[in-house]
Design a protein around this motif. Structure first.
Motif, PDB file in Angstrom:
ATOM      1  N   GLU A 123     -75.504  21.310  66.278  1.00  0.00           N
ATOM      2  CA  GLU A 123     -74.288  21.705  67.106  1.00  0.00           C
ATOM      3  C   GLU A 123     -73.067  21.965  66.150  1.00  0.00           C
ATOM      4  OE1 GLU A 123     -73.488  18.766  70.106  1.00  0.00           O
ATOM      5  OE2 GLU A 123     -75.696  18.715  70.774  1.00  0.00           O
ATOM      6  N   ALA A 124     -72.847  21.225  64.922  1.00  0.00           N
ATOM      7  CA  ALA A 124     -71.752  21.515  64.058  1.00  0.00           C
ATOM      8  C   ALA A 124     -72.416  22.196  62.930  1.00  0.00           C
ATOM      9  CB  ALA A 124     -71.266  20.005  64.002  1.00  0.00           C
ATOM     10  N   GLU A 125     -73.068  23.153  63.031  1.00  0.00           N
ATOM     11  CA  GLU A 125     -73.816  23.572  61.841  1.00  0.00           C
ATOM     12  C   GLU A 125     -73.097  23.718  60.402  1.00  0.00           C
ATOM     13  OE1 GLU A 125     -76.978  24.905  59.684  1.00  0.00           O
ATOM     14  OE2 GLU A 125     -77.163  24.365  61.981  1.00  0.00           O
TER      15      GLU A 125
ATOM     16  N   GLY B 229     -69.936  22.212  59.868  1.00  0.00           N
ATOM     17  CA  GLY B 229     -68.872  21.341  59.887  1.00  0.00           C
ATOM     18  C   GLY B 229     -69.399  20.006  60.052  1.00  0.00           C
ATOM     19  N   PRO B 230     -68.541  18.897  59.960  1.00  0.00           N
ATOM     20  CA  PRO B 230     -69.060  17.589  60.326  1.00  0.00           C
ATOM     21  C   PRO B 230     -69.732  17.321  61.789  1.00  0.00           C
ATOM     22  CG  PRO B 230     -66.586  17.836  60.252  1.00  0.00           C
ATOM     23  CD  PRO B 230     -67.142  19.132  60.092  1.00  0.00           C
ATOM     24  N   ALA B 231     -70.763  16.624  61.704  1.00  0.00           N
ATOM     25  CA  ALA B 231     -71.601  16.671  63.055  1.00  0.00           C
ATOM     26  C   ALA B 231     -70.916  15.338  63.577  1.00  0.00           C
ATOM     27  CB  ALA B 231     -72.885  16.062  62.517  1.00  0.00           C
ATOM     28  N   SER B 232     -71.043  15.485  64.957  1.00  0.00           N
ATOM     29  CA  SER B 232     -70.489  14.362  65.770  1.00  0.00           C
ATOM     30  C   SER B 232     -71.101  12.898  65.195  1.00  0.00           C
ATOM     31  CB  SER B 232     -70.748  14.368  67.294  1.00  0.00           C
ATOM     32  OG  SER B 232     -72.002  14.646  67.604  1.00  0.00           O
TER      33      SER B 232
ATOM     34  N   GLU C 131     -81.773  12.997  67.493  1.00  0.00           N
ATOM     35  CA  GLU C 131     -80.302  12.855  68.025  1.00  0.00           C
ATOM     36  C   GLU C 131     -79.455  13.243  67.053  1.00  0.00           C
ATOM     37  OE1 GLU C 131     -77.020  10.169  70.084  1.00  0.00           O
ATOM     38  OE2 GLU C 131     -78.819   9.497  69.651  1.00  0.00           O
ATOM     39  N   LEU C 132     -79.901  12.746  65.710  1.00  0.00           N
ATOM     40  CA  LEU C 132     -79.091  13.010  64.485  1.00  0.00           C
ATOM     41  C   LEU C 132     -79.095  14.569  64.153  1.00  0.00           C
ATOM     42  CD1 LEU C 132     -77.310  11.367  62.406  1.00  0.00           C
ATOM     43  CD2 LEU C 132     -79.176  11.196  61.179  1.00  0.00           C
ATOM     44  N   VAL C 133     -80.576  14.971  64.111  1.00  0.00           N
ATOM     45  CA  VAL C 133     -80.561  16.455  63.846  1.00  0.00           C
ATOM     46  C   VAL C 133     -79.784  17.347  64.860  1.00  0.00           C
ATOM     47  CG1 VAL C 133     -82.481  18.114  63.736  1.00  0.00           C
ATOM     48  CG2 VAL C 133     -82.821  15.931  62.701  1.00  0.00           C
TER      49      VAL C 133
END
Length: 81
Positions: free
Chosen positions: A28-30, A32-35, A21-23
Motif C-alpha cells: 500500500e505504501a510501495e 514510502g514507509p509502511a503503516s 498483513e505486513l506484505v
C-alpha cells in the motif's frame, strides 16, 4: 549452501502469521514507509532487545581497527604490487 530469499511473498507459509498483513501494508505504501502492523510489534521489540543484548555482550571493538591496512591492501592491489 543456502540461498537468500528476499521476496517475502515466497515465504508466507514459513513466516509468522502476520506476514501477509505486513506484505499488504508495504504494498500500500510501495515507495514510502509502511503503516504499523500491530501484530508484529512484539516481535520487533523482542528482536531489538536481543540485538542490543548481543551488542553489549560482543567482544568486538566499537570502531574497526583495520581501516588503514584495508586501504593499503586496496592500493597495492590496484597498483599491481
Amino acid at each position: 549452501m543456502g540461498t537468500l530469499e528476499a521476496d517475502l511473498t515466497r515465504l508466507l507459509e514459513y513466516g509468522p502469521a502476520y506476514l501477509p498483513e505486513l506484505v499488504a501494508a508495504k504494498r500500500e505504501a510501495e515507495h514510502g514507509p509502511a503503516s504499523t502492523v500491530a501484530s508484529a510489534a512484539d516481535d520487533v521489540a523482542r528482536m531489538t532487545a536481543r540485538l542490543e543484548e548481543e551488542r553489549e555482550a560482543s567482544r568486538l571493538p566499537e570502531v574497526a581497527s583495520a581501516g588503514q591496512a584495508l586501504h593499503d591492501l586496496v592500493v597495492r592491489t590496484r597498483l599491481g604490487r
